[in-house]
Design an enzyme around this catalytic site. Structure first.
Site, PDB file in Angstrom:
ATOM      1  CG  ASN A  57       8.367  -2.211   0.030  1.00  0.00           C
ATOM      2  OD1 ASN A  57       7.857  -2.314   1.144  1.00  0.00           O
ATOM      3  ND2 ASN A  57       8.977  -1.114  -0.374  1.00  0.00           N
TER       4      ASN A  57
ATOM      5  N   PRO B 155       0.794  -1.229   0.000  1.00  0.00           N
ATOM      6  CG  PRO B 155      -0.112  -1.095   2.127  1.00  0.00           C
ATOM      7  CD  PRO B 155       0.538  -2.064   1.175  1.00  0.00           C
ATOM      8  CG  ASN B 156      -0.117   4.261   1.403  1.00  0.00           C
ATOM      9  OD1 ASN B 156      -1.147   4.761   0.944  1.00  0.00           O
ATOM     10  ND2 ASN B 156      -0.075   3.715   2.611  1.00  0.00           N
TER      11      ASN B 156
ATOM     12  NE  ARG C  31       4.230   6.632   1.516  1.00  0.00           N
ATOM     13  CZ  ARG C  31       4.423   5.385   1.916  1.00  0.00           C
ATOM     14  NH1 ARG C  31       4.822   4.466   1.039  1.00  0.00           N
ATOM     15  NH2 ARG C  31       4.224   5.055   3.156  1.00  0.00           N
TER      16      ARG C  31
ATOM     17  CG  HIS D 287      11.219  -2.494   4.133  1.00  0.00           C
ATOM     18  ND1 HIS D 287       9.856  -2.368   4.186  1.00  0.00           N
ATOM     19  CD2 HIS D 287      11.520  -3.678   4.720  1.00  0.00           C
ATOM     20  CE1 HIS D 287       9.353  -3.435   4.784  1.00  0.00           C
ATOM     21  NE2 HIS D 287      10.341  -4.250   5.124  1.00  0.00           N
TER      22      HIS D 287
ATOM     23  CD  GLU E 230      10.580  -7.674   5.228  1.00  0.00           C
ATOM     24  OE1 GLU E 230      10.996  -8.721   5.782  1.00  0.00           O
ATOM     25  OE2 GLU E 230      10.013  -6.760   5.844  1.00  0.00           O
TER      26      GLU E 230
ATOM     27  CB  ALA F 238       1.741   0.245   6.141  1.00  0.00           C
TER      28      ALA F 238
ATOM     29  CE1 TYR G 154       9.132   4.863   2.494  1.00  0.00           C
ATOM     30  CE2 TYR G 154       7.647   6.746   2.591  1.00  0.00           C
ATOM     31  CZ  TYR G 154       8.093   5.550   3.114  1.00  0.00           C
ATOM     32  OH  TYR G 154       7.525   5.032   4.242  1.00  0.00           O
TER      33      TYR G 154
ATOM     34  NE  ARG H 168      10.657   5.941   7.917  1.00  0.00           N
ATOM     35  CZ  ARG H 168       9.617   5.738   7.088  1.00  0.00           C
ATOM     36  NH1 ARG H 168       9.646   4.730   6.231  1.00  0.00           N
ATOM     37  NH2 ARG H 168       8.568   6.540   7.126  1.00  0.00           N
TER      38      ARG H 168
END
Ligand code: DQA
Length: 157
Positions: free
Chosen positions: A79, A15-16, A23, A105, A103, A82, A28, A112
């Site tokens: 990825n 998502p996103n 964004r 990111h 995985e 969230a 990012y 963070r």
């Protein structure tokens, strides 16, 4: 004679990530989702592989894509965005299909907010890459291709 299909990767973005480019660029970067997918496809092609890319803002759609992967894909690069931090269901889908998982990111989730430090997916991933931006997707493809091509080579020797 058997004709083997070209090795294929499923590249999933959660998502996103469709908002990449606009964004939170300080976190990012300015690469778009198209740039991310092109990087993964280009890296796959450099190894003679193909890659199918799917982005979804919906947990169930990501789970359905994972369930559909066996037979079509040799490994999954994901990825989960969230959902990394919330989704036992995505973790269970990945462990359920049993394909190698990397995985990725874009940001370093450990630098963070604390709620991003834990990912449910990491326990079922062979490799976790975070903080390398778009290059992380290329690293993920290179890792999978090197590993599975080497395994195939040693199986035929
Ligand atoms: C992300 C990190 C997650 O914490 C966040 O929710 C995202 C993107 C990353 O690529 O850095 O959406 O997975």
């Amino acid at each position: 004679m058997t004709t083997e299909r070209t090795r294929n990767l499923l590249v999933l973005n959660g998502p996103n990530l469709n908002l990449l480019g606009t964004r939170e660029p300080a976190v990012y970067g300015t690469d778009t989702l198209d740039d991310v997918e092109a990087a993964a496809v280009g890296a796959a092609e450099s190894h003679g592989w193909t890659a199918d890319c799917i982005q979804s803002n919906h947990e169930g759609d990501l789970i359905d894509a994972i369930h559909g992967a066996p037979g079509l894909a040799d490994a999954i690069i994901i990825n989960p965005a969230a959902y990394s931090h919330t989704s036992v269901a995505i973790r269970d889908a990945l462990s359920g299909v049993g394909l190698p998982v990397v995985e990725v990111h874009l940001s370093n989730i450990h630098k963070r907010e604390e709620f991003r430090h834990h990912s449910f997916v990491s326990a079922v991933a062979e490799v976790v890459i975070c903080g390398a931006g778009i290059a992380g997707y290329r690293m993920a493809v290179d890792y999978i291709a090197a590993k599975l091509d080497a395994a195939a080579g040693s199986a035929t020797r």
